[in-house]
Design an enzyme around this catalytic site. Structure first.
Site, PDB file in Angstrom:
ATOM      1  NE  ARG A 154      -7.790  -8.949   0.497  1.00 30.91           N
ATOM      2  CZ  ARG A 154      -7.548  -7.887  -0.298  1.00 30.91           C
ATOM      3  NH1 ARG A 154      -6.962  -6.670  -0.300  1.00 30.91           N
ATOM      4  NH2 ARG A 154      -8.326  -7.827  -2.136  1.00 30.91           N
ATOM      5  CE  LYS A 162      -4.113  -1.971   1.107  1.00 30.50           C
ATOM      6  NZ  LYS A 162      -5.841  -2.199   2.275  1.00 30.50           N
TER       7      LYS A 162
END
Length: 413
Positions: A392, A358
């Site tokens: 995840r 991210k």
């Protein structure tokens, strides 16, 4: 012979995560079993925040904690009577809390209710023996940190791994199944399949398009692999068809708030559900996100979503909570969530964290999405230490290796 303390004494400072570590240390020095049972709860300190307690109740709480050798921090205005309510920060050991709860049960002004809530929150915080019941699969989340491997069936994933970048509809199923096989072989415990990008600024995908991307893939993977499948969607019809074709988890970034039919689908199917916190929606969520008290708002939002699901008939044991890294959060917000993730443990549910590749990682190390592996592993390890039971990720093999070592260290006795 004269005793020289500098030659004969060894002094060290020890930081404990839980009472079991204190028990081990006491066994090492030969403490009696009865003594261990008494002293171990005294070794672990917890700080518990109680919001907006009436000042007369807060002053009773403070006196009761002081009488036990613990303490409660309150606003100075609570002592002068200038405020009607105050937040309270209780400071004590597990042993203190055990005795405090018994004393508060006999007090008026809602303190007996506070006693019950304290017992629940402290029990939740220490809970670690989660078994995620997925029907034909039972995932023991205590045995090891579970890895959710990401399968992005999109052309516009922020991480550059969207499988529709390199495949066309006519031949994509074979490549998707091969990719799923690879993730499973590398150590994924769950495969998370999504057909709509949720990156900042992403445009919505039509129901027809999302179904076309997701359902054939779930069917094909389910026939070839014996592994739990999660569907990453906020549309009830996509979730329904995915569950009918073998998916066992609904991973909804809107925490069942986007589609009125989603709650009914989850309840009917008895599927597990991951509820995520998000401020705003993907197209606009990164435009100046603000919070008064970040962790309080994240926890409050997820508790409300969880309570709503439970009241509607969803089994509490099938609910997973996700603080939503990158969804309506700044760099500092994301860092604070990872550092303070343990506060979410008070809700008593398994915690899922999704931070792989991210942008906040890129802002820290100044690298693009395809070169953030080490940063992601570092952040995931800290998240696991602070309570995450499912991570995840895109890079399964590397994450599996790092978490295998971390799990072993954390279980070392």
């Amino acid at each position: 012979m004269r005793f020289d303390p500098r030659k004969n004494m060894d002094i060290s400072v020890i930081s404990l995560q839980d009472a079991s570590e204190a028990e081990r240390l006491m066994r090492e020095i030969g403490v009696d079993r009865g003594g261990i049972e008494i002293m171990a709860p005294k070794s672990v300190t917890r700080l518990v925040m109680v919001r907006r307690l009436p000042i007369f109740a807060a002053n009773i709480l403070k006196q009761e904690t002081l009488s036990l050798g613990a303490d409660t921090a309150v606003s100075r205005h609570a002592l002068t009577g200038k405020a009607a309510h105050t937040d309270c920060l209780i400071i004590g050991s597990l042993s203190h809390y055990q005795r405090l709860c018994q004393k508060l049960k006999r007090q008026p002004y809602g303190l007996s209710r506070l006693s019950s809530d304290l017992e629940t929150v402290l029990s939740n915080y220490q809970k670690n023996d989660f078994i995620l019941d997925l029907g034909r699969y039972k995932l023991n989340l205590q045995s090891h940190t579970h890895i959710m491997g990401i399968i992005n069936l999109t052309p516009d994933s922020f991480s550059g791994d969207g499988l529709l970048r390199t495949t066309v509809y006519g031949r994509r199923t074979t490549e998707i199944v091969e990719y799923a096989h690879r993730l499973a072989d590398e150590g994924a415990d769950i495969l998370d399949i999504g057909g709509e990008s949720s990156r900042p600024g992403a445009r919505p995908v039509s129901l027809k398009e999302e179904l076309l991307r997701v359902i054939p893939a779930i069917k094909a993977i389910g026939k070839k692999l014996k592994i739990p499948i999660s569907v990453d969607t906020s549309k009830s019809e996509v979730a329904r068809q995915a569950l009918d074709n073998g998916a066992l988890i609904v991973n909804d970034i809107t925490a069942l708030n986007n589609d009125p039919g989603m709650l009914k689908v989850v309840k009917r199917s008895k599927a597990a559900v991951a509820l995520m916190h998000m401020q705003g929606r993907p197209p606009t969520m990164q435009k100046n996100p603000r919070y008064g008290c970040l962790m309080r708002e994240v926890c409050g939002y997820l508790k409300q979503a969880m309570d709503k699901a439970i009241e509607a008939g969803v089994d509490r044991k099938k609910i997973i909570l996700d603080p939503g890294i990158g969804f309506g959060k700044t760099l500092e917000h994301n860092l604070e969530i990872i550092k303070s993730l343990s506060r979410l443990k008070a809700l008593g549910q398994p915690i899922l964290i999704g931070l792989s590749r991210k942008s906040f990682l890129g802002k820290v190390i100044r690298k693009e999405a395809d070169n953030r592996l080490c940063a992601g592993i570092s952040a995931n390890c800290l998240a696991v230490i602070n309570g995450a039971r499912i991570v995840r990720v895109h890079d399964v093999q590397e994450t599996k290796d790092s978490l295998t070592v971390l799990d072993r260290i954390m279980k070392c006795q």
